[in-house]
Scaffold this active site. Structure first.
Site, PDB file in Angstrom:
ATOM      1  N   ASP A  78       2.001  -0.682   3.569  1.00 58.44           N
ATOM      2  CA  ASP A  78       1.091   0.280   4.243  1.00 58.44           C
ATOM      3  C   ASP A  78       1.649   0.086   5.793  1.00 58.44           C
ATOM      4  OD1 ASP A  78      -0.341   0.967   2.209  1.00 58.44           O
ATOM      5  OD2 ASP A  78      -1.777  -0.716   2.749  1.00 58.44           O
ATOM      6  N   ASP A 101      -0.059   7.022  -0.954  1.00 61.88           N
ATOM      7  CA  ASP A 101      -1.367   7.071  -0.760  1.00 61.88           C
ATOM      8  C   ASP A 101      -2.001   8.344  -0.409  1.00 61.88           C
ATOM      9  OD1 ASP A 101      -1.450   4.084  -1.230  1.00 61.88           O
ATOM     10  OD2 ASP A 101      -1.881   3.778   0.799  1.00 61.88           O
TER      11      ASP A 101
END
Length: 147
Positions: A78, A101
Protein backbone atom coordinates in the site's frame (compact mmCIF):
# COMPACT_ATOMS: atom_id res chain seq x y z
CA UNK A 1 0.90 17.54 -0.23
CA UNK A 2 1.94 18.21 3.32
CA UNK A 3 -0.89 17.70 5.78
CA UNK A 4 -3.20 15.90 3.34
CA UNK A 5 -1.50 13.27 1.15
CA UNK A 6 1.78 11.41 0.96
CA UNK A 7 3.33 8.36 -0.61
CA UNK A 8 4.28 5.61 1.84
CA UNK A 9 5.55 2.05 1.48
CA UNK A 10 3.57 -0.13 3.83
CA UNK A 11 3.19 -3.91 3.65
CA UNK A 12 -0.21 -5.38 4.44
CA UNK A 13 -0.56 -9.13 5.01
CA UNK A 14 -4.27 -8.69 5.69
CA UNK A 15 -7.26 -7.62 3.66
CA UNK A 16 -8.96 -4.21 3.57
CA UNK A 17 -8.01 -2.04 6.55
CA UNK A 18 -5.59 -4.82 7.62
CA UNK A 19 -8.41 -7.19 8.56
CA UNK A 20 -7.19 -10.78 8.91
CA UNK A 21 -3.60 -9.57 9.26
CA UNK A 22 -1.01 -12.33 9.04
CA UNK A 23 -3.09 -14.53 6.72
CA UNK A 24 -1.34 -13.59 3.49
CA UNK A 25 -1.38 -17.02 1.83
CA UNK A 26 -4.94 -17.78 2.89
CA UNK A 27 -6.00 -14.44 1.36
CA UNK A 28 -4.02 -15.32 -1.79
CA UNK A 29 -6.06 -18.52 -2.05
CA UNK A 30 -9.28 -16.53 -1.52
CA UNK A 31 -8.18 -14.15 -4.31
CA UNK A 32 -7.62 -17.05 -6.72
CA UNK A 33 -11.03 -18.49 -5.85
CA UNK A 34 -12.63 -15.05 -6.27
CA UNK A 35 -11.21 -14.64 -9.77
CA UNK A 36 -12.46 -18.12 -10.75
CA UNK A 37 -15.94 -17.43 -9.33
CA UNK A 38 -16.04 -14.01 -11.04
CA UNK A 39 -15.05 -15.58 -14.35
CA UNK A 40 -17.85 -18.14 -14.21
CA UNK A 41 -20.41 -15.56 -13.04
CA UNK A 42 -19.35 -12.83 -15.46
CA UNK A 43 -22.78 -12.78 -17.11
CA UNK A 44 -24.00 -10.93 -13.99
CA UNK A 45 -21.77 -7.98 -14.93
CA UNK A 46 -23.92 -7.14 -17.95
CA UNK A 47 -20.86 -8.08 -19.98
CA UNK A 48 -22.53 -7.14 -23.25
CA UNK A 49 -22.14 -3.47 -22.37
CA UNK A 50 -18.93 -1.46 -22.27
CA UNK A 51 -19.61 -0.35 -18.68
CA UNK A 52 -20.11 -3.98 -17.60
CA UNK A 53 -16.87 -5.03 -19.27
CA UNK A 54 -15.00 -2.17 -17.61
CA UNK A 55 -16.41 -3.10 -14.19
CA UNK A 56 -15.46 -6.75 -14.64
CA UNK A 57 -11.96 -5.81 -15.83
CA UNK A 58 -11.36 -3.41 -12.94
CA UNK A 59 -12.45 -5.92 -10.30
CA UNK A 60 -10.50 -8.85 -11.76
CA UNK A 61 -7.47 -6.66 -12.51
CA UNK A 62 -7.43 -5.32 -8.95
CA UNK A 63 -7.70 -8.79 -7.45
CA UNK A 64 -4.90 -10.10 -9.67
CA UNK A 65 -2.74 -7.05 -8.92
CA UNK A 66 -3.00 -7.60 -5.18
CA UNK A 67 -2.48 -11.35 -5.69
CA UNK A 68 0.78 -10.67 -7.52
CA UNK A 69 1.93 -8.51 -4.60
CA UNK A 70 1.00 -11.24 -2.12
CA UNK A 71 2.90 -13.93 -3.99
CA UNK A 72 5.89 -11.79 -5.07
CA UNK A 73 6.45 -9.56 -2.02
CA UNK A 74 4.74 -11.67 0.66
CA UNK A 75 2.25 -8.84 1.32
CA UNK A 76 0.20 -6.25 -0.51
CA UNK A 77 2.12 -3.00 -0.95
CA UNK A 78 0.00 0.00 0.00
CA UNK A 79 1.44 3.38 -0.92
CA UNK A 80 -1.31 6.02 -1.15
CA UNK A 81 -2.08 7.68 2.19
CA UNK A 82 -4.54 10.52 2.85
CA UNK A 83 -4.45 12.18 6.25
CA UNK A 84 -4.97 15.40 8.17
CA UNK A 85 -2.79 16.83 10.89
CA UNK A 86 -4.63 17.83 14.03
CA UNK A 87 -3.72 20.95 15.99
CA UNK A 88 -1.90 18.71 18.45
CA UNK A 89 0.35 17.55 15.60
CA UNK A 90 -1.07 14.00 15.48
CA UNK A 91 -1.96 12.50 12.11
CA UNK A 92 -5.44 11.13 11.52
CA UNK A 93 -5.60 9.23 8.27
CA UNK A 94 -7.55 6.95 6.00
CA UNK A 95 -5.96 3.51 5.72
CA UNK A 96 -3.26 3.40 3.03
CA UNK A 97 -4.23 1.73 -0.23
CA UNK A 98 -2.91 1.06 -3.74
CA UNK A 99 -4.03 1.25 -7.37
CA UNK A 100 -5.41 -2.32 -7.28
CA UNK A 101 -7.61 -1.43 -4.30
CA UNK A 102 -8.89 1.62 -6.19
CA UNK A 103 -9.66 -0.54 -9.24
CA UNK A 104 -11.67 -3.01 -7.15
CA UNK A 105 -13.65 -0.23 -5.46
CA UNK A 106 -14.29 1.55 -8.77
CA UNK A 107 -15.41 -1.71 -10.41
CA UNK A 108 -17.77 -2.52 -7.55
CA UNK A 109 -19.13 1.03 -7.74
CA UNK A 110 -19.80 0.54 -11.46
CA UNK A 111 -21.62 -2.72 -10.73
CA UNK A 112 -23.86 -0.85 -8.26
CA UNK A 113 -24.44 1.86 -10.88
CA UNK A 114 -25.30 -0.72 -13.56
CA UNK A 115 -27.67 -2.49 -11.16
CA UNK A 116 -29.32 0.75 -10.08
CA UNK A 117 -29.71 1.88 -13.68
CA UNK A 118 -31.22 -1.44 -14.77
CA UNK A 119 -33.65 -1.41 -11.82
CA UNK A 120 -34.77 2.13 -12.66
CA UNK A 121 -35.35 1.23 -16.31
CA UNK A 122 -36.79 -2.29 -16.20
CA UNK A 123 -37.28 -3.94 -19.56
CA UNK A 124 -40.35 -5.96 -20.30
CA UNK A 125 -39.97 -9.71 -20.25
CA UNK A 126 -40.79 -9.91 -23.95
CA UNK A 127 -37.99 -7.54 -24.95
CA UNK A 128 -35.30 -9.16 -22.85
CA UNK A 129 -36.02 -12.85 -23.45
CA UNK A 130 -36.36 -14.21 -26.95
CA UNK A 131 -37.49 -17.63 -25.84
CA UNK A 132 -38.11 -19.29 -22.51
CA UNK A 133 -34.96 -21.40 -22.71
CA UNK A 134 -32.89 -18.24 -22.14
CA UNK A 135 -34.50 -17.59 -18.75
CA UNK A 136 -32.89 -20.56 -17.03
CA UNK A 137 -29.31 -21.63 -17.55
CA UNK A 138 -29.47 -25.16 -16.28
CA UNK A 139 -27.11 -27.74 -17.69
CA UNK A 140 -28.02 -31.19 -16.57
CA UNK A 141 -25.38 -33.91 -16.80
CA UNK A 142 -26.24 -37.18 -18.43
CA UNK A 143 -28.27 -39.47 -16.22
CA UNK A 144 -26.19 -41.78 -14.07
CA UNK A 145 -27.35 -45.38 -14.11
CA UNK A 146 -27.15 -46.88 -10.68
CA UNK A 147 -28.86 -50.22 -11.23
Amino acid sequence: MEGFFKFVHWGNTGAAWSLFRGNNYLLALVAILAVVVLYFSRHHFDARTLLGQIAFGLICGGIVGNLIDRLWAGHVIDFIYFYVVQRSGAEVGFPAFNVADSAICTGVGLVFLITWKSERNPKTAESTVQNKSEVFHFHFPQAIKCC
